[in-house]
Design a protein around this motif. Sequence first.
Motif, PDB file in Angstrom:
ATOM      1  N   UNK A  78       0.796  -1.227   0.000  1.00 10.63           N
ATOM      2  CA  UNK A  78       0.000   0.000   0.000  1.00 10.63           C
ATOM      3  C   UNK A  78       0.829   1.277   0.000  1.00 10.63           C
ATOM      4  N   UNK A  79       2.012   1.235   0.600  1.00  7.94           N
ATOM      5  CA  UNK A  79       2.790   2.462   0.735  1.00  7.94           C
ATOM      6  C   UNK A  79       3.078   3.175  -0.582  1.00  7.94           C
ATOM      7  N   UNK A  81      -6.324  -3.710  -0.102  1.00  5.11           N
ATOM      8  CA  UNK A  81      -5.913  -4.153  -1.425  1.00  5.11           C
ATOM      9  C   UNK A  81      -6.615  -3.412  -2.555  1.00  5.11           C
ATOM     10  N   UNK A  82      -7.727  -2.757  -2.260  1.00  5.02           N
ATOM     11  CA  UNK A  82      -8.451  -2.024  -3.301  1.00  5.02           C
ATOM     12  C   UNK A  82      -7.596  -0.937  -3.933  1.00  5.02           C
ATOM     13  N   UNK A  83      -6.657  -0.384  -3.165  1.00  2.11           N
ATOM     14  CA  UNK A  83      -5.832   0.680  -3.755  1.00  2.11           C
ATOM     15  C   UNK A  83      -4.963   0.155  -4.892  1.00  2.11           C
ATOM     16  N   UNK A  97      -3.978   3.183   8.323  1.00  2.00           N
ATOM     17  CA  UNK A  97      -3.376   4.332   8.986  1.00  2.00           C
ATOM     18  C   UNK A  97      -1.877   4.433   8.787  1.00  2.00           C
ATOM     19  N   UNK A  98      -1.156   3.330   8.997  1.00  3.88           N
ATOM     20  CA  UNK A  98       0.311   3.362   8.893  1.00  3.88           C
ATOM     21  C   UNK A  98       0.784   3.731   7.485  1.00  3.88           C
ATOM     22  N   UNK A  99       0.322   3.030   6.421  1.00  2.00           N
ATOM     23  CA  UNK A  99       0.801   3.413   5.082  1.00  2.00           C
ATOM     24  C   UNK A  99       0.294   4.783   4.642  1.00  2.00           C
ATOM     25  N   UNK A 100      -0.874   5.212   5.135  1.00  2.00           N
ATOM     26  CA  UNK A 100      -1.391   6.528   4.770  1.00  2.00           C
ATOM     27  C   UNK A 100      -0.509   7.625   5.354  1.00  2.00           C
TER      28      UNK A 100
END
Length: 363
Positions: free
Chosen positions: A67-68, A133-135, A201-204
Amino acid sequence: MSTGTERSPAVVGKLSTLDRFLPVWIGVAMVVGLLLGRTIPGVNDALSAVSVDGISLPIAIGLLVMMYPVLAKVRYDRLDSVTGDKRLLAASLALNWVLGPALMFTLAWLLLPDLPEYRTGLIIVGLARCIAMVVIWNDLACGDREAAAVLVAVNSVFQVVMFSVLGWFYLSVLPGWLGLEQTTIEASPWLIAKSVVIFLGVPLVAGFASRYFGERAKGRQWYEEKFVPGISPWALYGLLFTIVVLFALQGDRITSQPLDVVRIALPLLVYFAVMWGGGYALGAAIGLGYERTTTLAFTAAGNNFELAIAVSIATYGATSGQALAGVVGPLIEVPVLVGLVYVSLALRSRFAATPPKSIVHHD
């Protein structure tokens, strides 16, 4: 990652080997995971043992790596154009929190009336809206990154507030009204909030910090032309790693109960098709344009299988039918949504050009 231009044969020819053969690599990752879980004694126990408060650490790492890069590409200065789009937000809320749970409840009872454990597991999957995973699917289909960031954030808030309430309604109250078998669910607010914090939250925060400090230190041109292309492949590396670990953890159960997997897969296939198709049709009907229609469709079709599996295990046990139904979710979701990425790209030419404020340039 893929470009934001239409994928003509010339463009496809310029894609990296990783991008061009993505379905192949995903298929290989699934097979490798299943084989690892099936042939190496103790591998699933070893992976399960490496966990933090019930969440598999390898899966968490894979999702964060996945995600990052996508969230680091988001233009956070454009988010106001998404939050002001009331049509998009209203459509997403209706699809995710009204249609999605109701559709899965209906399909589970229609297609699994004689299998109460699997039926309950699928209903739990339907309540867990996608925030991770949608991102990736959205980015591969050249959807609107900013819109995806906003919609998964909205889903996260609703997930914390509504998951337990909807679980009680669809598993206890509604079946009672209809004269059907009732069951219960235990999902603490902390378990749900923990899933949101870790997987979104963390990757955002990391993605926002990368753009903010990167642009301040070296400028937007360097960030877009040097930094972003460098981190882009890691999204797919993280995806493939996550798939291998996930299927290694559950490989023995999946391959030892093939007929049960088929029974569980049927309502899931119908669900993904209806949710994605409904989201796509709705987005096109209200004039969202290609990028945001794509984002709406994928955020409606995806599910937070990490949370669904965690809730099923916490409530019914790791060897329960409910947990198996949660595990089969990504088994079906991954190849189906990869296929829908290509369907989405094929439909792109049918859309008129979107307004400049919603155009997202993919790298």
